[in-house]
Design an enzyme around this catalytic site. Structure first.
Site, mmCIF file in Angstrom:
data_model
loop_
_atom_site.group_PDB
_atom_site.id
_atom_site.type_symbol
_atom_site.label_atom_id
_atom_site.label_comp_id
_atom_site.label_asym_id
_atom_site.label_seq_id
_atom_site.Cartn_x
_atom_site.Cartn_y
_atom_site.Cartn_z
ATOM 1 N N ASP A 8 0.862 -1.191 0.000
ATOM 2 C CA ASP A 8 0.000 0.000 0.000
ATOM 3 C C ASP A 8 0.897 1.240 0.000
ATOM 4 O OD1 ASP A 8 -2.977 0.820 1.906
ATOM 5 O OD2 ASP A 8 -1.745 2.097 0.656
ATOM 6 N N ASP A 102 -3.409 2.213 -5.533
ATOM 7 C CA ASP A 102 -2.152 2.206 -4.767
ATOM 8 C C ASP A 102 -1.978 0.969 -3.902
ATOM 9 O OD1 ASP A 102 -3.878 2.776 -2.564
ATOM 10 O OD2 ASP A 102 -2.241 3.843 -1.582
ATOM 11 N N GLU A 103 -2.783 -0.056 -4.146
ATOM 12 C CA GLU A 103 -2.823 -1.147 -3.184
ATOM 13 C C GLU A 103 -3.023 -2.479 -3.901
ATOM 14 O OE1 GLU A 103 -5.894 -1.953 0.421
ATOM 15 O OE2 GLU A 103 -6.044 -0.070 -0.634
#
Ligand code: TTP
Ligand code: MG
Length: 360
Positions: A8, A102-103
């Site tokens: 993350d 983003d993860e």
């Protein structure tokens, strides 16, 4: 035993903005608009010290930190960074499941580089991300998704944390129930009333008890409390739904105005359905009212929904069945995927809040 990593990025949108504009470095910044109806997408760590958080109305954030700097979002840049990190993940495994820009989860039980320890894979990936993007990520390593995600959050920012198989059960016992997968504010309150505060408390309840009180999720809580989570890392997720929504600049009570907006929304949705070749038969109408409560109505049609006219007709019908006692703040229409269709997962969550704002 599987080896799962959850990665993350740290304060993602804000970190990208600080990277690209030196004058923002070390300062409290928020990505979003400072307007009357503005909502913050994310805040830099400097801003978080003031209690500023994602999804917070901008006006409240300004009260908490008057010197807060607002930066408009640049989705194309975030998207390209997202692609860069995805390429790095794919150098290690095919089993990459993105959750948002983003993860992602990675299953590195077997990996292309034959690295025996997952923690070393995580270290390498973090380094590669930093070299490539000049941004930091946090990584969690564990035996399943549930624990890997908790681990990545544990030492944020720039963290690396491992919950090994031997320590997993003890770790879960000490975990506050708010950290469990699927336990939101409401469920947490309900659990507190039952004297369940930690993983240990949860573990002491029987499976029947949890299922009786929490339905299907009860089974998940039962397993998770024992550090068990058998969900596989699934690459190329199916997109679950496609939707468009709109926040009015001022709350509205005029049905005509709402219907006009509904038409615009259905037009946009029909375009998106056509572009993405998305298939679904269940259409939902969502209204957020002036007190922020949410009303939804759904309807399943016999065929896949493609046409604008079908979208408008069904959503108008649902709208007309609602007895409105309050003004409307937001209106949205979405279509849910039919079970068996394969469609590459796209990330929409981040776009949601600022998207409303852009139009608002
Ligand atoms: P997150 O990973 O939840 O948050 P973050 O990366 O900003 O911070 P953290 O260090 O705690 O991971 O979300 C990633 C991005 O998604 C975030 O930078 C902005 C966007 N986002 C929104 O637009 N709205 C939201 O409500 C949330 C939670 C995130
Ligand atoms: Mg993040």
């Amino acid at each position: 035993m599987r080896k799962i990593i959850h990665i993350d990025m740290d304060a993602f949108f804000a970190s990208v903005e600080q990277r690209d504009d030196k004058s923002l470095q070390g300062k409290p910044i928020a990505v979003g608009s400072s307007g009357k109806r503005g909502v913050i997408s994310t805040a830099s760590y400097e801003a978080r010290k003031y209690g500023i958080r994602s999804a917070m109305p901008s006006q409240i954030a300004i009260k908490k930190c008057p010197e807060l700097i607002f930066v408009p979002p640049r989705y194309d840049v975030y998207k390209s960074v997202s692609n860069q990190i995805r390429q790095i993940f794919l150098e290690y495994t095919d089993l990459v499941e993105p959750l948002s820009l983003d993860e992602a989860y990675l299953d590195v039980t077997t990996n292309f580089k034959n690295i025996p320890f997952a923690i070393d894979v995580a270290k390498e990936i973090k380094d590669r991300i930093f070299q490539t993007t000049q941004l930091t990520a946090s990584a969690g390593v564990s035996i399943n998704k549930f624990l890997a995600k908790i681990a990545s959050d544990y030492n944020k920012p720039n963290g690396l944390f491992i919950i090994g198989p031997k320590k997993a059960e003890k770790f879960v016992e000490s975990l506050p129930i708010e950290k469990f997968f699927g336990i939101g504010e409401k469920t947490a309150i309900k659990m507190h009333q039952m004297n369940i505060f930690t993983g240990k408390d949860l573990k002491e309840r029987s499976e029947e008890f949890l299922i009786t009180n929490f339905g299907k999720s009860g089974k998940t809580y039962f397993l998770n409390a024992r550090a068990i989570d058998n969900r596989a890392v699934v690459s190329n997720r199916q997109r679950k739904s496609l939707g468009v929504e709109w926040t009015f600049t001022e709350d509205v009570s005029s049905l005509l105005q709402v219907e006009n907006e509904l038409i615009a929304i259905c037009e946009e949705l029909a375009n998106r359905i056509a572009k993405s070749k998305f298939k679904g038969r269940t259409i939902s109408l969502k209204l957020k009212l002036e007190d922020f409560s949410i009303l939804t109505r759904s309807k399943t049609l016999p065929n896949d929904i493609e046409e604008f006219s079908v979208l408008v007709e069904s959503s108008k019908e649902m709208l007309n069945q609602i007895e409105l006692k309050q003004k409307i703040r937001l209106i949205g229409v979405s279509v849910k995927a039919s079970e068996s269709v394969g469609e590459v997962y796209e990330v929409d969550r981040q776009m949601m809040i600022p998207f409303e704002e852009d139009r608002g």
